[in-house]
Scaffold this active site. Sequence first.
Site, PDB file in Angstrom:
ATOM      1  N   GLU A  46     -11.082  16.164 -21.623  1.00 14.97           N
ATOM      2  CA  GLU A  46     -11.458  14.969 -22.390  1.00 14.97           C
ATOM      3  C   GLU A  46     -11.185  15.243 -23.857  1.00 14.97           C
ATOM      4  OE1 GLU A  46     -15.684  14.310 -22.250  1.00 14.97           O
ATOM      5  OE2 GLU A  46     -16.105  16.436 -22.429  1.00 14.97           O
ATOM      6  N   ARG A  80     -29.141   9.398 -17.778  1.00 16.39           N
ATOM      7  CA  ARG A  80     -28.408  10.613 -18.159  1.00 16.39           C
ATOM      8  C   ARG A  80     -29.256  11.495 -19.069  1.00 16.39           C
ATOM      9  NH1 ARG A  80     -22.531   9.964 -20.765  1.00 16.39           N
ATOM     10  NH2 ARG A  80     -23.778   9.213 -22.517  1.00 16.39           N
ATOM     11  N   LYS A 119     -25.716  16.596 -21.840  1.00 14.57           N
ATOM     12  CA  LYS A 119     -25.351  16.103 -23.165  1.00 14.57           C
ATOM     13  C   LYS A 119     -26.320  16.730 -24.159  1.00 14.57           C
ATOM     14  CE  LYS A 119     -23.859  11.704 -25.094  1.00 14.57           C
ATOM     15  NZ  LYS A 119     -22.742  12.217 -25.860  1.00 14.57           N
TER      16      LYS A 119
HETATM   17  N1  PXG Z   1     -17.210  13.095 -23.938  1.00 17.60           N
HETATM   18  C1  PXG Z   1     -18.019  13.688 -24.825  1.00 17.60           C
HETATM   19  C2  PXG Z   1     -17.907  15.142 -25.065  1.00 17.60           C
HETATM   20  C3  PXG Z   1     -18.957  12.917 -25.516  1.00 17.60           C
HETATM   21  O1  PXG Z   1     -19.763  13.492 -26.403  1.00 17.60           O
HETATM   22  C4  PXG Z   1     -18.146  10.949 -24.345  1.00 17.60           C
HETATM   23  C5  PXG Z   1     -17.256  11.775 -23.686  1.00 17.60           C
HETATM   24  C6  PXG Z   1     -18.193   9.492 -24.006  1.00 17.60           C
HETATM   25  O2  PXG Z   1     -19.344   9.177 -23.249  1.00 17.60           O
HETATM   26  P1  PXG Z   1     -20.052   7.749 -23.331  1.00 17.60           P
HETATM   27  O3  PXG Z   1     -21.194   7.874 -22.388  1.00 17.60           O
HETATM   28  O4  PXG Z   1     -20.479   7.535 -24.741  1.00 17.60           O
HETATM   29  O5  PXG Z   1     -19.055   6.753 -22.882  1.00 17.60           O
HETATM   30  C7  PXG Z   1     -19.017  11.523 -25.297  1.00 17.60           C
HETATM   31  C8  PXG Z   1     -19.973  10.654 -26.020  1.00 17.60           C
HETATM   32  C9  PXG Z   1     -21.864  10.822 -31.850  1.00 17.60           C
HETATM   33  C10 PXG Z   1     -21.648  10.243 -30.510  1.00 17.60           C
HETATM   34  O6  PXG Z   1     -22.743  10.326 -32.562  1.00 17.60           O
HETATM   35  C11 PXG Z   1     -21.088  10.994 -29.486  1.00 17.60           C
HETATM   36  C12 PXG Z   1     -20.906  10.411 -28.253  1.00 17.60           C
HETATM   37  C13 PXG Z   1     -21.272   9.121 -28.037  1.00 17.60           C
HETATM   38  C14 PXG Z   1     -21.835   8.391 -29.066  1.00 17.60           C
HETATM   39  C15 PXG Z   1     -22.009   8.947 -30.296  1.00 17.60           C
HETATM   40  O7  PXG Z   1     -21.151  11.766 -32.206  1.00 17.60           O
HETATM   41  N2  PXG Z   1     -20.362  11.161 -27.277  1.00 17.60           N
END
Ligand code: PXG
Length: 284
Positions: free
Chosen positions: A182, A50, A149
Amino acid sequence: MKIWIDGRYCGREEARISVFDHGLLYGDGVFEGIRVYSGRVFRLREHLERLYRSARAILLEIPLAPEELRRTVTGAVEANGAPDAYIRLVVTRGVGELGMNPRLCPKPSIILIVDEIRFYPEKCYADGIALMTSSLRRISPASYDVRIKSLNYLNNLLAKIEANQAGCLEAVLLNQEGRVAECTGDNIFIWSGGTLKTPSAADQALEGITRAVVLELAAAAGLPRAEASLTQYDLYTAEECFLTGTGAELMPVTKIDGRTIGDGTPGPVTRRILELFREEVRKP
Ligand code: PXG
């Protein structure tokens, strides 16, 4: 804690980036948040894929080949030594002159932090949390694809501030059409009419890695599941609801916009999937 910046380890105090880094000046960069369980990096391949896709989409060339970056990540995790950890992997456009043009930056920077994280108090996993619907909409796909991301989290951040002000831990973001996308840093699932449902990327949900794991676990457990367009009505009338994300892991939701979900406690499907998830992350 271990911090690696562009090929060198440094301590927390020495870990510095330039004020001319376009990641700071313009939010020009991409990132991943990754967990380490029992000394193993969870779904590292998926996270790296990703990351490289996000970078490619913004014409950012990561100055390490995927295999080298993989070895760098696992090396930093070993050097850190803690069996359970959190990795923040950031690639910025790098240092350049002032001015937004990415061409001003000759070389992207890679920052790798291995530390701890706690998104939510432990008690929330047993009790569930309350959500509110944000007044902000998820960024339109006409602006940029939400599968990137990127370091641009202002929209999510504003929704988080709104949630904080309202005394909620998370906010639901609807897309431009008013369908559920989400939360600010998590994907959302409901259990309704005997099916596990979650919005798809077409409704501006990030293709979360934890979300994919939950869909796999549900499939293996024989639970009917579907990517589905959801409205606030679907959330309010769901029997169960939970969030997924690297930070949150799997968080039960027991209230949305002041309405009680199900009987107001984490339901049996949520508890079952949470149990399966906890087994999955510890698997050798
Ligand atoms: N939606 C958004 C907008 C995100 O930023 C997820 C869903 C979940 O995705 P994953 O791949 O983690 O299952 C995210 C993930 C942080 C931090 O430090 C942010 C995320 C993940 C880990 C840490 O703010 N975002």
